[in-house]
Design a protein around this motif. Structure first.
Motif, PDB file in Angstrom:
ATOM      1  N   LYS A  70     -22.350 -17.964 -24.554  1.00 22.95           N
ATOM      2  CA  LYS A  70     -23.109 -17.152 -25.118  1.00 22.95           C
ATOM      3  C   LYS A  70     -24.722 -17.147 -24.704  1.00 22.95           C
ATOM      4  CE  LYS A  70     -20.645 -16.328 -29.630  1.00 22.95           C
ATOM      5  NZ  LYS A  70     -20.586 -16.422 -31.088  1.00 22.95           N
ATOM      6  N   LYS A  71     -25.195 -18.580 -24.437  1.00 24.34           N
ATOM      7  CA  LYS A  71     -26.377 -18.817 -23.980  1.00 24.34           C
ATOM      8  C   LYS A  71     -26.463 -18.220 -22.673  1.00 24.34           C
ATOM      9  CE  LYS A  71     -27.262 -23.240 -25.998  1.00 24.34           C
ATOM     10  NZ  LYS A  71     -27.390 -24.722 -25.794  1.00 24.34           N
ATOM     11  N   LEU A  72     -25.339 -18.280 -21.545  1.00 27.36           N
ATOM     12  CA  LEU A  72     -25.635 -17.744 -20.218  1.00 27.36           C
ATOM     13  C   LEU A  72     -25.715 -16.302 -20.320  1.00 27.36           C
ATOM     14  CD1 LEU A  72     -23.012 -20.248 -18.286  1.00 27.36           C
ATOM     15  CD2 LEU A  72     -25.525 -20.346 -18.283  1.00 27.36           C
ATOM     16  N   GLU A  73     -25.177 -15.784 -21.146  1.00 26.33           N
ATOM     17  CA  GLU A  73     -25.124 -14.155 -21.219  1.00 26.33           C
ATOM     18  C   GLU A  73     -26.611 -13.741 -21.165  1.00 26.33           C
ATOM     19  OE1 GLU A  73     -22.671 -12.011 -21.068  1.00 26.33           O
ATOM     20  OE2 GLU A  73     -21.001 -13.473 -20.999  1.00 26.33           O
ATOM     21  N   GLU A  74     -27.600 -14.515 -21.855  1.00 26.31           N
ATOM     22  CA  GLU A  74     -28.896 -13.856 -22.011  1.00 26.31           C
ATOM     23  C   GLU A  74     -29.599 -14.546 -20.965  1.00 26.31           C
ATOM     24  OE1 GLU A  74     -29.572 -15.992 -25.792  1.00 26.31           O
ATOM     25  OE2 GLU A  74     -27.944 -14.611 -27.001  1.00 26.31           O
ATOM     26  N   ILE A  75     -29.323 -15.513 -20.093  1.00 29.06           N
ATOM     27  CA  ILE A  75     -30.188 -15.860 -19.319  1.00 29.06           C
ATOM     28  C   ILE A  75     -30.326 -15.385 -17.859  1.00 29.06           C
ATOM     29  CG2 ILE A  75     -30.231 -18.212 -17.687  1.00 29.06           C
ATOM     30  CD1 ILE A  75     -29.206 -19.592 -20.234  1.00 29.06           C
ATOM     31  N   THR A  76     -31.296 -15.424 -17.344  1.00 25.36           N
ATOM     32  CA  THR A  76     -31.228 -14.932 -15.857  1.00 25.36           C
ATOM     33  C   THR A  76     -32.075 -15.967 -15.070  1.00 25.36           C
ATOM     34  OG1 THR A  76     -31.715 -12.641 -16.838  1.00 25.36           O
ATOM     35  CG2 THR A  76     -32.412 -13.226 -14.546  1.00 25.36           C
ATOM     36  N   VAL A  77     -31.324 -16.170 -14.021  1.00 23.64           N
ATOM     37  CA  VAL A  77     -31.761 -17.296 -13.006  1.00 23.64           C
ATOM     38  C   VAL A  77     -32.442 -16.620 -11.801  1.00 23.64           C
ATOM     39  CG1 VAL A  77     -31.323 -19.386 -11.297  1.00 23.64           C
ATOM     40  CG2 VAL A  77     -29.972 -18.664 -13.887  1.00 23.64           C
ATOM     41  N   HIS A  78     -33.631 -17.039 -11.569  1.00 24.79           N
ATOM     42  CA  HIS A  78     -34.547 -16.431 -10.370  1.00 24.79           C
ATOM     43  C   HIS A  78     -34.654 -17.400  -9.323  1.00 24.79           C
ATOM     44  CE1 HIS A  78     -35.823 -13.180 -12.936  1.00 24.79           C
ATOM     45  NE2 HIS A  78     -36.065 -14.163 -13.976  1.00 24.79           N
ATOM     46  N   LEU A  79     -34.220 -16.903  -8.029  1.00 21.83           N
ATOM     47  CA  LEU A  79     -34.306 -17.706  -6.850  1.00 21.83           C
ATOM     48  C   LEU A  79     -34.895 -16.898  -5.795  1.00 21.83           C
ATOM     49  CD1 LEU A  79     -30.416 -18.580  -6.748  1.00 21.83           C
ATOM     50  CD2 LEU A  79     -32.316 -20.262  -6.912  1.00 21.83           C
ATOM     51  N   THR A  80     -35.661 -17.634  -4.905  1.00 29.63           N
ATOM     52  CA  THR A  80     -36.664 -17.106  -3.933  1.00 29.63           C
ATOM     53  C   THR A  80     -35.844 -17.587  -2.502  1.00 29.63           C
ATOM     54  OG1 THR A  80     -38.050 -18.891  -3.806  1.00 29.63           O
ATOM     55  CG2 THR A  80     -38.558 -17.018  -5.142  1.00 29.63           C
ATOM     56  N   ILE A 121     -23.609 -14.857  -1.502  1.00 31.74           N
ATOM     57  CA  ILE A 121     -24.957 -13.966  -1.731  1.00 31.74           C
ATOM     58  C   ILE A 121     -25.738 -14.127  -0.451  1.00 31.74           C
ATOM     59  CG2 ILE A 121     -26.941 -13.909  -2.985  1.00 31.74           C
ATOM     60  CD1 ILE A 121     -25.572 -15.175  -5.342  1.00 31.74           C
ATOM     61  N   LYS A 122     -25.869 -13.111   0.341  1.00 29.92           N
ATOM     62  CA  LYS A 122     -26.563 -12.738   1.502  1.00 29.92           C
ATOM     63  C   LYS A 122     -27.608 -11.561   1.507  1.00 29.92           C
ATOM     64  CE  LYS A 122     -22.968 -14.704   4.424  1.00 29.92           C
ATOM     65  NZ  LYS A 122     -22.514 -14.686   5.698  1.00 29.92           N
ATOM     66  N   ASN A 123     -27.764 -11.008   0.280  1.00 33.79           N
ATOM     67  CA  ASN A 123     -28.831  -9.860   0.325  1.00 33.79           C
ATOM     68  C   ASN A 123     -29.785 -10.334  -0.765  1.00 33.79           C
ATOM     69  OD1 ASN A 123     -27.835  -8.470   2.431  1.00 33.79           O
ATOM     70  ND2 ASN A 123     -26.166  -7.850   0.953  1.00 33.79           N
ATOM     71  N   PHE A 124     -30.765  -9.743  -0.910  1.00 31.02           N
ATOM     72  CA  PHE A 124     -31.821  -9.888  -2.154  1.00 31.02           C
ATOM     73  C   PHE A 124     -31.324  -8.848  -3.129  1.00 31.02           C
ATOM     74  CE2 PHE A 124     -34.949 -10.659   1.528  1.00 31.02           C
ATOM     75  CZ  PHE A 124     -35.066 -11.960   1.279  1.00 31.02           C
ATOM     76  N   GLY A 125     -31.571  -9.297  -4.400  1.00 30.71           N
ATOM     77  CA  GLY A 125     -31.072  -8.447  -5.615  1.00 30.71           C
ATOM     78  C   GLY A 125     -30.412  -8.877  -6.626  1.00 30.71           C
ATOM     79  N   ARG A 126     -29.885  -8.192  -7.499  1.00 27.45           N
ATOM     80  CA  ARG A 126     -29.343  -8.924  -8.863  1.00 27.45           C
ATOM     81  C   ARG A 126     -28.074  -9.157  -8.810  1.00 27.45           C
ATOM     82  NH1 ARG A 126     -31.017  -8.931 -14.307  1.00 27.45           N
ATOM     83  NH2 ARG A 126     -33.195  -8.243 -13.578  1.00 27.45           N
ATOM     84  N   VAL A 143     -28.128 -13.726 -11.922  1.00 30.67           N
ATOM     85  CA  VAL A 143     -29.002 -14.452 -10.593  1.00 30.67           C
ATOM     86  C   VAL A 143     -29.768 -13.293  -9.944  1.00 30.67           C
ATOM     87  CG1 VAL A 143     -29.038 -15.671  -8.606  1.00 30.67           C
ATOM     88  CG2 VAL A 143     -27.569 -16.337 -10.472  1.00 30.67           C
ATOM     89  N   VAL A 144     -30.986 -13.438  -9.813  1.00 29.33           N
ATOM     90  CA  VAL A 144     -31.999 -12.634  -9.222  1.00 29.33           C
ATOM     91  C   VAL A 144     -32.460 -13.172  -7.894  1.00 29.33           C
ATOM     92  CG1 VAL A 144     -33.963 -11.261  -9.321  1.00 29.33           C
ATOM     93  CG2 VAL A 144     -32.534 -11.352 -11.361  1.00 29.33           C
ATOM     94  N   VAL A 145     -32.310 -12.865  -6.961  1.00 30.54           N
ATOM     95  CA  VAL A 145     -32.754 -13.217  -5.521  1.00 30.54           C
ATOM     96  C   VAL A 145     -33.933 -12.431  -5.148  1.00 30.54           C
ATOM     97  CG1 VAL A 145     -32.123 -14.000  -3.105  1.00 30.54           C
ATOM     98  CG2 VAL A 145     -30.652 -14.131  -4.975  1.00 30.54           C
ATOM     99  N   ASP A 146     -35.042 -12.979  -4.907  1.00 25.12           N
ATOM    100  CA  ASP A 146     -36.435 -12.527  -4.524  1.00 25.12           C
ATOM    101  C   ASP A 146     -36.676 -12.889  -3.185  1.00 25.12           C
ATOM    102  OD1 ASP A 146     -36.566 -10.945  -7.215  1.00 25.12           O
ATOM    103  OD2 ASP A 146     -37.478 -12.680  -8.052  1.00 25.12           O
ATOM    104  N   VAL A 147     -37.751 -12.243  -2.693  1.00 26.48           N
ATOM    105  CA  VAL A 147     -38.221 -12.689  -1.214  1.00 26.48           C
ATOM    106  C   VAL A 147     -39.055 -13.796  -1.461  1.00 26.48           C
ATOM    107  CG1 VAL A 147     -39.564 -11.847   0.741  1.00 26.48           C
ATOM    108  CG2 VAL A 147     -37.953 -10.370  -0.512  1.00 26.48           C
ATOM    109  N   ALA A 148     -39.243 -14.804  -0.727  1.00 23.64           N
ATOM    110  CA  ALA A 148     -40.308 -15.981  -0.548  1.00 23.64           C
ATOM    111  C   ALA A 148     -41.424 -15.548   0.053  1.00 23.64           C
ATOM    112  CB  ALA A 148     -39.645 -17.121  -0.137  1.00 23.64           C
ATOM    113  N   GLU A 149     -42.465 -15.715  -0.596  1.00 29.16           N
ATOM    114  CA  GLU A 149     -43.702 -15.209   0.020  1.00 29.16           C
ATOM    115  C   GLU A 149     -44.023 -16.264   1.153  1.00 29.16           C
ATOM    116  OE1 GLU A 149     -45.418 -12.484  -0.540  1.00 29.16           O
ATOM    117  OE2 GLU A 149     -43.898 -11.709  -1.858  1.00 29.16           O
TER     118      GLU A 149
END
Length: 149
Positions: A70-80, A121-126, A143-149
Motif C-alpha cells: 500500500k505504501k509503494l502505491e503512493e510513492i514515486t521514485v525520481h532518478l536522473t 529502462i533505456k528511455n526517459f519517462g515514467r 519510477v520517473v527517470v529525468d535528464v541529468a543536468e
C-alpha cells in the motif's frame, strides 16, 4: 514406527512431517543419522508448537508485505540519468539503482531481486514496476527517470 523428520528424506517426506516407517529403516538408518526423531508425546508437542510459530511468523510477514504494498502505491521514485537528445539513456537504469534511490528518498529497504522489470529502462519517462514482496502480495512502484543536468 512413527518418526518426525528432521530433514527432507527422499521418498518419505519433508522436514517436520510425522511419517510412518518400518522399524528397521527407522532404527538403523533414520535415527542414527539424525534424519528423524522418535514420535513420542513430547516431540509431537514440540512439532505442533513449531508449526504454530511458523504460521504466526508467516502471517506477520504477509501483513507487513501488504502494508508495504500500500505504501509503494503512493510513492514515486525520481532518478536522473545522462542521455542523448533523442530521449535515450546512456546505458540503462538497474534495479539496484532503483532500490538505492527508494531507500534514500523514502527509507524503504527492498531487495533488488523483488523488483520485476519487463524490459530494461533505456528511455526517459515514467514507468510502473511490479514488486513481489511476498508470495501472493505484489505492489506497484512508480519510477520517473529525468535528464541529468
Amino acid at each position: 514406527m512413527k518418526v518426525i523428520l528432521q530433514q527432507d528424506v527422499k521418498g518419505q517426506g519433508k522436514k517436520g512431517q510425522l511419517v510412518e516407517v518400518s522399524e528397521g529403516y527407522g532404527r538403523n538408518y533414520l535415527l542414527p543419522r539424525k534424519l528423524a526423531i522418535a514420535a513420542n508425546a513430547d516431540n509431537i508437542n514440540q512439532m505442533k508448537q513449531a508449526e504454530a510459530s511458523r504460521a504466526h511468523h508467516a502471517a506477520v510477514e504477509k501483513a507487513e508485505a501488504e502494508a508495504n504494498a500500500k505504501k509503494l502505491e503512493e510513492i514515486t521514485v525520481h532518478l536522473t540519468a545522462k542521455g542523448g537528445t533523442s530521449g535515450r539513456i546512456f546505458g540503462s537504469v538497474t534495479t539496484k539503482e532503483i532500490c538505492a534511490q527508494l531507500k534514500k528518498e523514502h527509507g524503504i529497504d527492498i531487495q533488488k531481486q523483488k523488483l520485476v522489470l519487463k524490459e530494461s529502462i533505456k528511455n526517459f519517462g515514467r514507468y510502473n514496476i511490479k514488486v513481489k514482496l511476498y508470495p501472493g502480495v505484489v505492489g506497484n512502484l512508480t519510477v520517473v527517470v529525468d535528464v541529468a543536468e
